[in-house]
Design a protein around this motif. Structure first.
Motif, short mmCIF file in Angstrom:
data_model
loop_
_atom_site.label_atom_id
_atom_site.label_comp_id
_atom_site.label_asym_id
_atom_site.label_seq_id
_atom_site.Cartn_x
_atom_site.Cartn_y
_atom_site.Cartn_z
N LYS A 117 0.83 -1.20 0.00
CA LYS A 117 0.00 0.00 0.00
C LYS A 117 0.87 1.25 0.00
O LYS A 117 2.04 1.20 0.42
CB LYS A 117 -0.92 0.02 1.24
CG LYS A 117 -1.94 -1.10 1.29
CD LYS A 117 -2.88 -0.93 2.47
CE LYS A 117 -3.72 0.32 2.34
NZ LYS A 117 -4.74 0.43 3.43
N ALA A 118 0.32 2.36 -0.46
CA ALA A 118 1.03 3.64 -0.36
C ALA A 118 1.17 4.02 1.11
O ALA A 118 0.30 3.70 1.93
CB ALA A 118 0.25 4.72 -1.12
N ILE A 119 2.26 4.70 1.42
CA ILE A 119 2.52 5.06 2.82
C ILE A 119 1.53 6.14 3.26
O ILE A 119 1.51 7.25 2.71
CB ILE A 119 3.96 5.58 2.99
CG1 ILE A 119 4.96 4.49 2.59
CG2 ILE A 119 4.20 6.02 4.43
CD1 ILE A 119 6.39 4.96 2.57
N ASP B 197 -7.90 6.20 3.02
CA ASP B 197 -7.82 7.48 2.31
C ASP B 197 -6.47 8.17 2.47
O ASP B 197 -6.38 9.39 2.47
CB ASP B 197 -8.93 8.41 2.79
CG ASP B 197 -10.32 7.83 2.52
OD1 ASP B 197 -10.51 7.31 1.41
OD2 ASP B 197 -11.17 7.89 3.42
N GLY B 198 -5.41 7.39 2.63
CA GLY B 198 -4.07 7.95 2.68
C GLY B 198 -3.69 8.58 3.99
O GLY B 198 -2.67 9.28 4.07
N GLU B 199 -4.49 8.34 5.05
CA GLU B 199 -4.14 8.91 6.35
C GLU B 199 -4.65 8.00 7.47
O GLU B 199 -5.76 7.46 7.41
CB GLU B 199 -4.74 10.30 6.53
CG GLU B 199 -4.33 10.96 7.85
CD GLU B 199 -4.80 12.40 7.95
OE1 GLU B 199 -4.40 13.07 8.94
OE2 GLU B 199 -5.53 12.87 7.07
N ILE B 200 -3.81 7.83 8.50
CA ILE B 200 -4.19 7.06 9.68
C ILE B 200 -4.93 7.98 10.63
O ILE B 200 -4.40 9.03 11.03
CB ILE B 200 -2.95 6.44 10.36
CG1 ILE B 200 -2.31 5.40 9.44
CG2 ILE B 200 -3.33 5.81 11.69
CD1 ILE B 200 -1.01 4.83 9.97
N LEU B 201 -6.15 7.58 11.00
CA LEU B 201 -6.99 8.39 11.87
C LEU B 201 -7.24 7.65 13.19
O LEU B 201 -6.89 6.47 13.34
CB LEU B 201 -8.32 8.69 11.18
CG LEU B 201 -8.23 9.36 9.79
CD1 LEU B 201 -9.60 9.41 9.14
CD2 LEU B 201 -7.62 10.74 9.92
#
Length: 453
Positions: A345-347, A383-387
């Motif tokens: 996956k993308a970082i 969505d490209g961010e860890i929440l």
């Protein structure tokens, strides 16, 4: 013949070092200051530069910066005083291949020089293709991050790796203590990789996973017919690791009977397979590790004192994650990167605020727990961010500790007790005497602060 430049203003030291290197067929040039050294580097091709930190009108860091800018292909080794940890860390960040602390251990120094020259050869072959793709950049960054993961910039961690580097070239047995998940096997592997046995096997055994009835067979092997189910000869882990390093993790879990056999093996440097009558000579370096307080086990006659001393010729302690706040953000980002690669996956991004909230947690599982949690978060991040939603609520519920006078006093008292316990090797009578309290008061304090021995 490899050409090495030595830079140091100590005439005796540089002459001694020069003579030592010439014994191994290296061509050696010397300079006493940074200015003349840098001029010589511009005029001459060197395979390696070794510089002292303290130089007249300049320092070794200036040499490193200049080399990385104008001659990036030349590796640099910095020589520092033993206590100058910050300078050593800065040198690595500037691009030094390695640093060596005075007093220099010849065998260690020789290995570092060999590795620096070998690394230069590999880089030269790679650069011959004149490729500098994004993939190569990511691999380089990953390598740098991996070093940071293992070493960090925490003072105790830096000292740990300095000690590990110093003991690595010796034949001493090493005992690594520390909480579960703090990277004890990384330390053992590092010692092996920087020893004379680096090209031999490194064998890791989890003693905690060895059932008592087969521990001897696993460690020392057995012959056919030694017991029910022994249908063929079996080579034990000691024999398998012959010539190399055997890492015995969770050594405190070994049964007493197996401890007796292990002590005999370490004393005589030979093993006897279960059911056999002949001894087999071995040459194995043993590195042991434990997350238990072995001194307490010794006091309770659960662990043998003579075996403890045999294993503990040199002791190292891996610090817990909660005691390395300056490394926490770097660890988080490293594990996110590793997880992204494993999951293809993308970082994803992660906010500084969320990292700060994670740092409030105690992390009883240390680096292992953090690694697993980041892998879970990367998997869930879409969505490209860890929440926050991607992290367990129980971990995020931990609030920033509120400091008041009472808490500060109790924290200081607890730390004092812990430090004295370590200093007195968990001998409670000695700890009580050193703290000028009676044993009953000490026991009450241990219970109050939930200090388990």
């Amino acid at each position: 013949m490899k050409h090495i430049l030595l830079i140091d203003d100590d005439a005796f030291f540089i002459k001694t070092l020069s003579n030592y290197l010439k014994r191994f067929n290296y061509e050696v040039s010397t300079e006493t200051n940074a200015e003349s050294a840098l001029k010589l580097i511009d005029q001459t091709t060197f395979d390696l530069v070794i510089t002292d930190y303290k130089l007249p009108n300049s320092d070794g860091l200036t040499v490193i910066e200049n080399l990385k800018k104008n001659h990036p292909e030349v590796p640099v080794i910095l020589i520092t005083n033993y206590s100058d940890i910050r300078t050593a860390v800065k040198s690595i960040k500037l691009g030094a291949f390695e640093f060596i602390s005075k007093p220099i251990i010849p065998d260690e120094f020789k290995i570092v020089i060999q590795k620096a020259l070998e690394n230069k050869e590999k880089e030269s072959q790679s650069n011959f293709k004149k490729e500098n793709t994004q993939k190569e950049k990511e691999q380089t960054q990953q390598s740098a991050d991996e070093t940071s993961l293992i070493k960090g910039v925490n003072a105790k961690a830096i000292q740990l790796w300095q000690f590990a580097k110093q003991v690595a070239p010796t034949t001493m047995s090493v005992l690594i203590t520390g909480e579960s998940g703090t990277g004890k096997e990384y330390v053992a592997q590092y010692i092996h990789d920087h020893s004379e046995r680096a090209n031999k096997k490194f064998v890791a055994v989890d003693c905690g996973a060895l059932p008592e009835n087969i521990a001897s067979s696993e460690l020392f092997g057995h012959v056919k017919g030694a017991f029910t189910g022994a249908t063929h000869d079996k080579v034990g882990q000691f024999e398998y690791a012959n010539g190399g390093t055997l890492f015995l993790d969770e050594i405190g879990n070994l049964a007493y009977e197996t401890q007796v056999k292990l002590l005999r093996v370490l004393q005589e440097q030979s093993i006897r397979r279960v059911g056999d009558t002949k001894d087999i000579k071995i040459d194995v370096r043993v590195i042991a590790a434990t997350n238990e307080m072995l001194q307490s086990a010794i006091d309770d006659n659960i662990f043998r004192l003579d075996l403890y001393h045999r294993l503990n010729e040199f002791e190292l302690t891996t610090p817990s994650l909660r005691n390395r706040p300056e490394d926490f953000e770097e660890f988080v980002k490293f594990f996110i990167k590793i997880a992204s690669q494993e999951l293809n996956k993308a970082i994803p991004r992660i906010s500084i605020k969320l990292i700060e909230r994670l740092s409030y947690y105690d992390w009883p599982g240390n680096l292992r727990e953090l690694k697993n949690l980041m892998k879970r978060a990367v998997l869930l991040a879409q969505d490209g961010e860890i929440l926050e939603a991607h992290l367990p609520q129980a971990i995020l519920e931990k609030e920033q500790p509120k400091v008041n006078l009472k808490d500060a006093k109790e924290h200081q008292e607890k730390q004092l007790i812990l430090e004295e316990l370590e200093k007195q090797r968990y001998n409670k009578s000695k700890v009580a005497k050193a703290l000028d309290i009676d044993r009953s008061t000490l026991y009450n304090k241990l219970k109050q602060y939930d200090i388990k021995l």
